[in-house]
Design a protein around this motif. Sequence first.
Motif, PDB file in Angstrom:
ATOM      1  N   PRO A   1       0.885  -1.261  -0.132  1.00  0.00           N
ATOM      2  CA  PRO A   1       0.072   0.199   0.022  1.00  0.00           C
ATOM      3  C   PRO A   1       0.877   1.358  -0.006  1.00  0.00           C
ATOM      4  O   PRO A   1       2.003   1.202   0.727  1.00  0.00           O
ATOM      5  CB  PRO A   1      -0.935  -0.053   1.185  1.00  0.00           C
ATOM      6  N   GLY A   2       0.326   2.387  -0.811  1.00  0.00           N
ATOM      7  CA  GLY A   2       1.115   3.488  -0.795  1.00  0.00           C
ATOM      8  C   GLY A   2       0.324   4.749  -0.169  1.00  0.00           C
ATOM      9  O   GLY A   2      -0.786   4.712  -0.431  1.00  0.00           O
ATOM     10  N   MET A   3       0.780   5.599   0.567  1.00  0.00           N
ATOM     11  CA  MET A   3       0.227   6.756   0.863  1.00  0.00           C
ATOM     12  C   MET A   3       0.796   7.918   1.076  1.00  0.00           C
ATOM     13  O   MET A   3       2.065   8.104   0.768  1.00  0.00           O
ATOM     14  CB  MET A   3      -0.453   6.434   2.682  1.00  0.00           C
ATOM     15  N   ARG A   4       0.298   8.961   0.714  1.00  0.00           N
ATOM     16  CA  ARG A   4       0.685  10.494   0.737  1.00  0.00           C
ATOM     17  C   ARG A   4       1.218  10.952   2.170  1.00  0.00           C
ATOM     18  O   ARG A   4       0.414  10.733   3.225  1.00  0.00           O
ATOM     19  CB  ARG A   4      -0.155  11.498   0.217  1.00  0.00           C
ATOM     20  N   ALA A   5       2.315  11.272   2.300  1.00  0.00           N
ATOM     21  CA  ALA A   5       3.004  11.589   3.432  1.00  0.00           C
ATOM     22  C   ALA A   5       4.305  12.653   3.353  1.00  0.00           C
ATOM     23  O   ALA A   5       5.122  12.159   2.619  1.00  0.00           O
ATOM     24  CB  ALA A   5       3.502  10.778   4.715  1.00  0.00           C
ATOM     25  N   ASP A   6       4.152  14.023   3.717  1.00  0.00           N
ATOM     26  CA  ASP A   6       5.095  14.816   3.460  1.00  0.00           C
ATOM     27  C   ASP A   6       5.819  15.144   4.827  1.00  0.00           C
ATOM     28  O   ASP A   6       5.182  15.658   5.837  1.00  0.00           O
ATOM     29  CB  ASP A   6       4.451  16.313   3.203  1.00  0.00           C
ATOM     30  N   VAL A   7       7.098  14.530   5.029  1.00  0.00           N
ATOM     31  CA  VAL A   7       7.791  14.424   6.197  1.00  0.00           C
ATOM     32  C   VAL A   7       8.226  15.910   6.838  1.00  0.00           C
ATOM     33  O   VAL A   7       8.629  15.894   8.091  1.00  0.00           O
ATOM     34  CB  VAL A   7       8.647  13.374   6.242  1.00  0.00           C
TER      35      VAL A   7
END
Length: 113
Positions: free
Chosen positions: A56-62
């Motif tokens: 699974p892939g998800m959007r996350a801006d660290v």
Amino acid sequence: MSGFPEPRGRAALVTGGASGIGLGIARRFTAGGMQVVIADAEQDAADRASKETGAPGMRADVRDATDAHAPAAATAVERGGVHVVANHAGVGPAGPDRRAWAGTRCRSSGSSR
């Protein structure tokens, strides 16, 4: 005996996992039977990596503390914990408060380091 636990079935979070070294690690981890979650700042890129690897892939801006915690929380819920975190996003939290990963801890499997 290598001294490392068997990776098959372990949960891994790979930030920056949609390209470059992060994608390479996500490929190897999934090929080795690990339960991987791919996090990337670009949702489209995360979706492409997800389609390629089956993870699974998800959007996350660290760079954003809230976003930085979301993939770890999602991995823990979906996979029953997080065994490996591979931080390969090309950026880190911005601003004077750089404690986005302060809630994480490192455990050693007997290493003297």
